[in-house]
Scaffold this motif. Structure first.
Motif, PDB file in Angstrom:
ATOM      1  N   GLU A  21       0.692  -1.257  -0.025  1.00 56.57           N
ATOM      2  CA  GLU A  21       0.034   0.042   0.021  1.00 56.57           C
ATOM      3  C   GLU A  21       0.644   1.540   0.024  1.00 56.57           C
ATOM      4  N   CYS A  22       2.019   1.218   0.446  1.00 60.51           N
ATOM      5  CA  CYS A  22       2.864   2.404   0.870  1.00 60.51           C
ATOM      6  C   CYS A  22       4.020   2.458  -0.171  1.00 60.51           C
ATOM      7  N   LEU A  23       4.579   1.473  -0.601  1.00 59.59           N
ATOM      8  CA  LEU A  23       5.909   1.467  -1.158  1.00 59.59           C
ATOM      9  C   LEU A  23       5.924   1.161  -2.645  1.00 59.59           C
ATOM     10  N   ASN A  24       4.738   0.591  -2.982  1.00 59.14           N
ATOM     11  CA  ASN A  24       4.728   0.363  -4.494  1.00 59.14           C
ATOM     12  C   ASN A  24       4.903   1.415  -5.349  1.00 59.14           C
ATOM     13  N   PRO A  25       4.585   2.684  -4.885  1.00 57.11           N
ATOM     14  CA  PRO A  25       4.774   3.760  -5.822  1.00 57.11           C
ATOM     15  C   PRO A  25       6.106   4.369  -5.783  1.00 57.11           C
ATOM     16  N   ALA A  26       6.947   3.503  -4.762  1.00 59.22           N
ATOM     17  CA  ALA A  26       8.346   4.067  -4.833  1.00 59.22           C
ATOM     18  C   ALA A  26       8.898   3.414  -6.001  1.00 59.22           C
ATOM     19  N   THR A  27       8.425   2.600  -6.766  1.00 58.79           N
ATOM     20  CA  THR A  27       9.120   2.372  -7.870  1.00 58.79           C
ATOM     21  C   THR A  27       9.388   3.467  -8.735  1.00 58.79           C
ATOM     22  N   ASP A  28       8.663   4.323  -8.908  1.00 59.74           N
ATOM     23  CA  ASP A  28       8.764   5.742  -9.429  1.00 59.74           C
ATOM     24  C   ASP A  28      10.098   6.363  -8.901  1.00 59.74           C
ATOM     25  N   ILE A  29      10.405   6.204  -7.816  1.00 67.85           N
ATOM     26  CA  ILE A  29      11.846   6.694  -7.292  1.00 67.85           C
ATOM     27  C   ILE A  29      13.086   6.252  -7.881  1.00 67.85           C
ATOM     28  N   THR A  30      13.662   6.971  -8.583  1.00 65.64           N
ATOM     29  CA  THR A  30      15.017   6.442  -9.003  1.00 65.64           C
ATOM     30  C   THR A  30      16.087   7.325  -8.705  1.00 65.64           C
ATOM     31  N   ILE A  31      17.624   6.655  -8.734  1.00 72.05           N
ATOM     32  CA  ILE A  31      18.772   7.232  -8.302  1.00 72.05           C
ATOM     33  C   ILE A  31      19.724   7.136  -9.512  1.00 72.05           C
ATOM     34  N   ASN A  32      20.083   8.013 -10.475  1.00 69.61           N
ATOM     35  CA  ASN A  32      20.776   7.932 -11.356  1.00 69.61           C
ATOM     36  C   ASN A  32      20.093   6.987 -12.464  1.00 69.61           C
ATOM     37  N   GLY A  33      18.661   7.006 -12.440  1.00 68.54           N
ATOM     38  CA  GLY A  33      18.106   6.032 -13.614  1.00 68.54           C
ATOM     39  C   GLY A  33      17.943   4.661 -13.148  1.00 68.54           C
ATOM     40  N   ALA A 183      -0.141   9.817   6.257  1.00 68.56           N
ATOM     41  CA  ALA A 183       1.284   9.097   6.734  1.00 68.56           C
ATOM     42  C   ALA A 183       1.819   8.566   5.208  1.00 68.56           C
ATOM     43  N   ALA A 184       1.434   7.993   4.248  1.00 70.41           N
ATOM     44  CA  ALA A 184       1.790   7.475   3.236  1.00 70.41           C
ATOM     45  C   ALA A 184       2.305   8.576   2.416  1.00 70.41           C
ATOM     46  N   GLU A 185       1.649   9.780   2.033  1.00 68.08           N
ATOM     47  CA  GLU A 185       2.143  10.792   1.702  1.00 68.08           C
ATOM     48  C   GLU A 185       3.297  11.388   1.901  1.00 68.08           C
ATOM     49  N   PHE A 186       3.229  11.501   3.350  1.00 58.66           N
ATOM     50  CA  PHE A 186       4.372  12.031   4.176  1.00 58.66           C
ATOM     51  C   PHE A 186       5.657  11.283   3.800  1.00 58.66           C
ATOM     52  N   LEU A 187       5.467   9.992   3.973  1.00 59.20           N
ATOM     53  CA  LEU A 187       6.653   8.828   3.670  1.00 59.20           C
ATOM     54  C   LEU A 187       7.008   9.200   2.134  1.00 59.20           C
ATOM     55  N   HIS A 188       6.287   9.463   1.325  1.00 61.83           N
ATOM     56  CA  HIS A 188       6.722   9.449  -0.232  1.00 61.83           C
ATOM     57  C   HIS A 188       7.392  10.756  -0.293  1.00 61.83           C
ATOM     58  N   LEU A 189       7.132  11.986   0.357  1.00 61.95           N
ATOM     59  CA  LEU A 189       7.883  13.095   0.188  1.00 61.95           C
ATOM     60  C   LEU A 189       9.294  12.994   0.798  1.00 61.95           C
ATOM     61  N   LEU A 190       9.216  12.222   1.926  1.00 65.45           N
ATOM     62  CA  LEU A 190      10.874  11.912   2.400  1.00 65.45           C
ATOM     63  C   LEU A 190      11.455  11.135   1.585  1.00 65.45           C
ATOM     64  N   LEU A 191      10.893  10.160   0.831  1.00 67.56           N
ATOM     65  CA  LEU A 191      11.525   9.318   0.117  1.00 67.56           C
ATOM     66  C   LEU A 191      12.101  10.145  -1.148  1.00 67.56           C
ATOM     67  N   LYS A 192      11.005  10.987  -1.556  1.00 68.35           N
ATOM     68  CA  LYS A 192      11.434  11.841  -3.056  1.00 68.35           C
ATOM     69  C   LYS A 192      12.648  12.921  -2.531  1.00 68.35           C
ATOM     70  N   HIS A 193      12.516  13.399  -1.372  1.00 71.16           N
ATOM     71  CA  HIS A 193      13.487  14.178  -0.878  1.00 71.16           C
ATOM     72  C   HIS A 193      15.050  13.708  -1.023  1.00 71.16           C
ATOM     73  N   TYR A 194      15.061  12.173  -0.786  1.00 71.49           N
ATOM     74  CA  TYR A 194      16.245  11.419  -0.546  1.00 71.49           C
ATOM     75  C   TYR A 194      16.823  10.948  -1.682  1.00 71.49           C
ATOM     76  N   GLU A 195      15.856  10.868  -3.086  1.00 71.63           N
ATOM     77  CA  GLU A 195      16.318  10.096  -4.076  1.00 71.63           C
ATOM     78  C   GLU A 195      17.470  10.820  -4.724  1.00 71.63           C
TER      79      GLU A 195
END
Length: 195
Positions: A21-33, A183-195
C-alpha cells in the motif's frame, strides 16, 4: 538506493500490506536512473530487536547482489522501521555507518521510547500527538509526522494511506510543503527528498 524495511513484533501480513500500500509507488523513485530496491528483514518475534541479525541480513543481501552494486557499503540505504523493530534498526543503521556504509536517512514509525541518535537524518511518524511530543524528549529529528485524529498503533504499519495527520518542521524544503496529509504521502515526500 535500497530501502531496508525493519518490521516490529506482529503478523507478517501487516508488513506485506505496508509494502503493497505504501511503497509500491516508490518504484517511481530512481537514483541515476536505477529503481529503488526494497529489502524487508524477515526476522520475526524477538529478532526484530536484534541489530546484529539485521546487519547480518544486510551483509548477506548486499553480498548476493554485489554484481549489481558498484560498492555495497557506499550504496545509499534508507531504513524504515516500525515499533519494536526501531530498536534493532537504529543499532543496525549505526553499525552499518561505522563499517563505512552510507545511511541516507532513518525513518521510525511509532518507535515510542526508543532514543534515536545517528550521524544521518532521522524522522519519526507517530500514531498520536502524545507519542510525537514525548518521543521528542529522546531526540525527534526533523520533519516528523503525527496522526490527527489519533489511530491505533498497528494502523500506522497496516494502512498508512488511511492515517491523516500533520507534518511537523518541514525543513527538508519540498517544493509544496503540506501541514495536513496522510502518513503514506508524508513518507513519499521524504523518499522523494532523498532520491
Amino acid at each position: 538506493m535500497t530501502i531496508i524495511i525493519c518490521p516490529g513484533i506482529h503478523e507478517p501480513e501487516l508488513t506485506e500490506s505496508f509494502i503493497a500500500e505504501c511503497l509500491n509507488p516508490a518504484t517511481d523513485i530512481t537514483i541515476n536512473g536505477i529503481a529503488v530496491d526494497i529489502l524487508a528483514f524477515p526476522g520475526e518475534g524477538i529478532l526484530a530487536l536484534s541489530g546484529f541479525h539485521i546487519l547480518q541480513f544486510l551483509h548477506d543481501n548486499f553480498d548476493r547482489r554485489r554484481h549489481r552494486l558498484s560498492n555495497k557499503l557506499e550504496s545509499p540505504v534508507i531504513f524504515i522501521s516500525f515499533s519494536a523493530g526501531v530498536i534493532g534498526a537504529i543499532i543496525a543503521a549505526t553499525k552499518w555507518q561505522v563499517l563505512g556504509g552510507h545511511v541516507k536517512a532513518f525513518i521510525a514509525i511509532d518507535g515510542w521510547g526508543v532514543p534515536l541518535w545517528g550521524n544521518f537524518p532521522i524522522h519519526r511518524l507517530s500514531h498520536d500527538y502524545f507519542t510525537h511530543w514525548s518521543s521528542a524528549i529522546l531526540s525527534s529529528g526533523e520533519d516528523n509526522f503525527y496522526a490527527d485524529p489519533s489511530v491505533d498503533h498497528l494502523s500506522m504499519w497496516r494502512s498508512p494511506q488511511t492515517v491523516q495527520g500533520h507534518w511537523v518542521d518541514q525543513s527538508i524544503g519540498c517544493s509544496q510543503p503540506q501541514n495536513h496529509l496522510n502518513a503514506a504521502e508524508f513518507l513519499h515526500l521524504l523518499l522523494k527528498h532523498y532520491e
